[in-house]
Design an enzyme around this catalytic site. Sequence first.
Site, PDB file in Angstrom:
ATOM      1  N   HIS A   1      45.781  20.141  32.668  1.00 31.67           N
ATOM      2  CA  HIS A   1      45.163  21.477  32.637  1.00 31.67           C
ATOM      3  C   HIS A   1      45.553  22.251  31.387  1.00 31.67           C
ATOM      4  O   HIS A   1      46.399  21.823  30.602  1.00 31.67           O
ATOM      5  CB  HIS A   1      45.636  22.291  33.856  1.00 31.67           C
ATOM      6  CG  HIS A   1      45.038  21.867  35.155  1.00 31.67           C
ATOM      7  ND1 HIS A   1      44.088  22.603  35.811  1.00 31.67           N
ATOM      8  CD2 HIS A   1      45.263  20.774  35.899  1.00 31.67           C
ATOM      9  CE1 HIS A   1      43.744  21.972  36.933  1.00 31.67           C
ATOM     10  NE2 HIS A   1      44.444  20.853  37.013  1.00 31.67           N
TER      11      HIS A   1
ATOM     12  N   GLU B   1      50.428  21.505  32.192  1.00 31.96           N
ATOM     13  CA  GLU B   1      49.719  22.660  31.620  1.00 31.96           C
ATOM     14  C   GLU B   1      49.994  22.739  30.125  1.00 31.96           C
ATOM     15  O   GLU B   1      51.136  22.629  29.691  1.00 31.96           O
ATOM     16  CB  GLU B   1      50.198  23.965  32.284  1.00 31.96           C
ATOM     17  CG  GLU B   1      49.919  24.050  33.783  1.00 31.96           C
ATOM     18  CD  GLU B   1      48.483  24.444  34.115  1.00 31.96           C
ATOM     19  OE1 GLU B   1      47.721  24.766  33.181  1.00 31.96           O
ATOM     20  OE2 GLU B   1      48.137  24.412  35.316  1.00 31.96           O
TER      21      GLU B   1
ATOM     22  N   GLU C   1      39.163  24.126  30.354  1.00 35.10           N
ATOM     23  CA  GLU C   1      40.468  23.691  29.857  1.00 35.10           C
ATOM     24  C   GLU C   1      40.287  22.370  29.089  1.00 35.10           C
ATOM     25  O   GLU C   1      40.737  21.300  29.490  1.00 35.10           O
ATOM     26  CB  GLU C   1      41.451  23.607  31.029  1.00 35.10           C
ATOM     27  CG  GLU C   1      41.683  24.993  31.631  1.00 35.10           C
ATOM     28  CD  GLU C   1      42.289  24.996  33.016  1.00 35.10           C
ATOM     29  OE1 GLU C   1      42.282  26.073  33.663  1.00 35.10           O
ATOM     30  OE2 GLU C   1      42.764  23.949  33.482  1.00 35.10           O
TER      31      GLU C   1
ATOM     32  N   HIS D   1      39.192  22.042  35.827  1.00 39.70           N
ATOM     33  CA  HIS D   1      38.775  23.342  35.315  1.00 39.70           C
ATOM     34  C   HIS D   1      38.122  23.091  33.954  1.00 39.70           C
ATOM     35  O   HIS D   1      38.796  22.778  32.981  1.00 39.70           O
ATOM     36  CB  HIS D   1      39.989  24.277  35.202  1.00 39.70           C
ATOM     37  CG  HIS D   1      40.616  24.554  36.533  1.00 39.70           C
ATOM     38  ND1 HIS D   1      41.962  24.739  36.710  1.00 39.70           N
ATOM     39  CD2 HIS D   1      40.049  24.655  37.766  1.00 39.70           C
ATOM     40  CE1 HIS D   1      42.201  24.954  37.993  1.00 39.70           C
ATOM     41  NE2 HIS D   1      41.059  24.908  38.656  1.00 39.70           N
TER      42      HIS D   1
HETATM   43 ZN    ZN Z   1      43.499  24.567  35.340  1.00 39.84          ZN
END
Ligand code: ZN
Length: 372
Positions: free
Chosen positions: A257, A333, A167, A164
């Site tokens: 992420h 994350e 990010e 992504h």
């Molecule tokens: Zn992500």
Amino acid sequence: MTLQIDAAFDGGNILVQSVGDDSAELAIRPDADGPWFQWFYFSVRGATGRSLRLRIVNAGASAYPGGWPGYRACVSTDNETWTRASTAFADGVLEIRYSARTDTVWFAFFAPYDLARYQTFLDRATAAPHVTVSVIGQSVLGRPIHHVRLGAGPRQVWVIGRQHSGETMASWWMEGALDCLLNADDPVASALLKAATVHMAPLVNIDGAALGNLRGNAAGIDLNRQWREPDPVKAPEVAAVLAAMEKTGCDLSLDVHGDETLPHVFVDGCDHDPQATPTQAAGVRRFEAALMQASPAFQTRVGYDASYGGDQAAGMCNRALGRRFGAVGLTLEMPFHDCQEAPDPVAGWSPDACRLMGRASLAAILETLQAN
Ligand code: ZN
């Protein structure tokens, strides 16, 4: 002189609707061919002495509107060092206020990481002994997908970044991990590279990074739903990494992420997959326990529940690699907000915090391999 607002550069994203003496009405441009938007990155010139009031009027319709309350925008006077600006979210509008003392000020959703900096990262890796950097495929728009290979230990560890593209904390994490692995005096690096070969796919969604997309690649695809059977035309980035993995195998994967909403660092593991084995679940627990020891910023109290990803979960990297290779599949994350466990009132969750998390994560990977 009126304010000049510009996003026509690498990773830039903003649409200008109107500009006043010290204010502007702005909107975030949706991802190329995709429905998502939340990433912004733009410069304001002619700002000296002005109390800027920048209103992003479509923020309420963004991909994760729940991420705006409590969020503070990143701001920089040199496009290098980032702090946070006073930011409020009301009636669907994100309003950034900043008293400018320099002509040019940059604003972004998180500290940007552009392709020039990525090239420096690759050059450092290429120049280091016992490191190979290879191009393993091309993105939708023909940009190179890289594989950085370090060490020659028997276990196979893959770390994956920026599926992504918005990010960017994943790129700062990769820098911290590379700093650690290239430091011959670092005991974590020497032990890990003895136990394992470490493979990095540092910038999977390279087109999205150039275009200023939040999530999708140039074909509008969420790459982190493509790992079961990647579409070779619409998701060649994942197809390339998966093909390289088929040659090496994968004992543990860590996919890095950022989460738009939660003010925490947390792990989502392949143990949430009903097909995960007790050994894989034990590996996830071991990694979490080791990362708790290695970093005060990490926690396990808040994260995704087991249903995250819904009927597309089997295409997520951590699940798919768990099934395909029997790997301990992990997603890390990090927050766009400040991190509640390790707050920084000036910078919020920052590039330095991401770099430290890179090294701490390698320490946790080493412990996980030693136990599993
Ligand atoms: Zn992500």
